[in-house]
Design an enzyme around this catalytic site. Sequence first.
Site, PDB file in Angstrom:
ATOM      1  N   ARG A  86       0.835  -1.198   0.000  1.00  0.00           N
ATOM      2  CA  ARG A  86       0.000   0.000   0.000  1.00  0.00           C
ATOM      3  C   ARG A  86       0.873   1.253   0.000  1.00  0.00           C
ATOM      4  O   ARG A  86       0.465   2.307  -0.450  1.00  0.00           O
ATOM      5  CB  ARG A  86      -0.949  -0.014   1.199  1.00  0.00           C
ATOM      6  CG  ARG A  86      -2.146  -0.933   1.001  1.00  0.00           C
ATOM      7  CD  ARG A  86      -3.103  -0.860   2.177  1.00  0.00           C
ATOM      8  NE  ARG A  86      -4.349  -1.550   1.904  1.00  0.00           N
ATOM      9  CZ  ARG A  86      -4.541  -2.856   2.039  1.00  0.00           C
ATOM     10  NH1 ARG A  86      -3.536  -3.612   2.430  1.00  0.00           N
ATOM     11  NH2 ARG A  86      -5.710  -3.409   1.780  1.00  0.00           N
ATOM     12  N   ASP A 149     -12.665  -4.639   5.850  1.00  0.00           N
ATOM     13  CA  ASP A 149     -12.067  -5.427   6.936  1.00  0.00           C
ATOM     14  C   ASP A 149     -13.155  -6.062   7.806  1.00  0.00           C
ATOM     15  O   ASP A 149     -13.009  -7.183   8.290  1.00  0.00           O
ATOM     16  CB  ASP A 149     -11.168  -4.535   7.795  1.00  0.00           C
ATOM     17  CG  ASP A 149     -10.090  -3.852   6.978  1.00  0.00           C
ATOM     18  OD1 ASP A 149      -9.595  -4.466   6.021  1.00  0.00           O
ATOM     19  OD2 ASP A 149      -9.766  -2.683   7.286  1.00  0.00           O
ATOM     20  N   ARG A 152     -14.846  -8.865   5.616  1.00  0.00           N
ATOM     21  CA  ARG A 152     -13.968 -10.053   5.596  1.00  0.00           C
ATOM     22  C   ARG A 152     -13.995 -10.778   6.938  1.00  0.00           C
ATOM     23  O   ARG A 152     -14.051 -12.011   6.992  1.00  0.00           O
ATOM     24  CB  ARG A 152     -12.530  -9.627   5.273  1.00  0.00           C
ATOM     25  CG  ARG A 152     -12.286  -9.337   3.799  1.00  0.00           C
ATOM     26  CD  ARG A 152     -10.826  -8.948   3.573  1.00  0.00           C
ATOM     27  NE  ARG A 152     -10.562  -8.777   2.153  1.00  0.00           N
ATOM     28  CZ  ARG A 152      -9.783  -7.828   1.638  1.00  0.00           C
ATOM     29  NH1 ARG A 152      -9.208  -6.941   2.448  1.00  0.00           N
ATOM     30  NH2 ARG A 152      -9.587  -7.750   0.346  1.00  0.00           N
ATOM     31  N   HIS A 177      -6.357   0.570   8.091  1.00  0.00           N
ATOM     32  CA  HIS A 177      -6.855  -0.220   6.963  1.00  0.00           C
ATOM     33  C   HIS A 177      -5.713  -0.794   6.125  1.00  0.00           C
ATOM     34  O   HIS A 177      -5.744  -0.771   4.910  1.00  0.00           O
ATOM     35  CB  HIS A 177      -7.790   0.645   6.097  1.00  0.00           C
ATOM     36  CG  HIS A 177      -8.407  -0.082   4.939  1.00  0.00           C
ATOM     37  ND1 HIS A 177      -9.126  -1.249   5.085  1.00  0.00           N
ATOM     38  CD2 HIS A 177      -8.393   0.197   3.606  1.00  0.00           C
ATOM     39  CE1 HIS A 177      -9.550  -1.654   3.887  1.00  0.00           C
ATOM     40  NE2 HIS A 177      -9.105  -0.798   2.980  1.00  0.00           N
TER      41      HIS A 177
END
Length: 327
Positions: A86, A149, A152, A177
Amino acid sequence: MVKVVVCGAAGGIGQPLSLLLKQSDLITDLALFDVVNAPGVAADLSHINTKSRVTGHGKDDMDAALKGAHTVVIPAGVPRKPGMTRDDLFKINAGIIRDLAEGVAKNCPGAYVLVISNPVNSTVPIVAEVLKKHGVFNPKKVFGISTLDVVRSSRFVSEVNSTVDPKATRVTVVGGHSGVTIVPLLSQIPGVVDGLSKEQLDALVYRIQYGGDEVVKAKDGAGSATLSMAYAGARFTLTLLEAVVAGKTGLVESSYVNLDADVESTAAFKAKHGVDYFALDVEFGKDGVKHILPLPNVSAYEQTLLDAAYPELKTNIAKGVSFITGA
């Protein structure tokens, strides 16, 4: 009029996200903005028999897209490819997010801004700093969508414990995140972690923290988590609209927010840990953030996860802030 703008609407997240938002009766105008193909996506969606009017806007038409927006959802930017972190995304996406935030400040300074573009830990501070620069920052109206998140977590927990209904079970996920900053509070769900060994718990938490890598690898260079992210982004957006437009109360989602959105509830936490942004459960109200719920009592295992998350978060936040301030 409730005008919702999707910035990056022709992309892998933007198209399914726009499709899901088109189904809501709370939205009267759906404006799709992207540097390519937005008018085509808009023409396609405009044939769907729901109330909202759909318009498409190309790269030179950002001001018209954003003008008078109620809510701006931002999935714009490049997706993650195999081997990319990221952090790698930051170099590309930071400038895109800055320019969109400038557009918001100019055309719809009172809009709710919902950030999907990664790295969220840094892009949300970028949006905030741009809005601060223009004197229009309201911490109650800027959100990092960390809902994937949560989604999931609910799904993966149900795979290790068949008594859990993934749709009815919302797991509180705090922190940030990305990677180690994602801290699922599984101890809050009665009976879920009790029967798990340390190895099983480690594996479950790792899968939640790095679920994005699972998708990137499976797509083998053809993209990242787009469909699940679109689902999570639409869920968050529509929940917020239920509160601020339809006036529903008691609606809660985990979200990565500026803690000044609820100073009374977060002052002690902020002082203790030295973070200006953190994902916590947020109760929505008519003005956006009504209340940031306190961090629940966590298990010793979860505390070790939090201890690993704080320093990483501080680095991510500072990176986003300094991109705008230069400090």
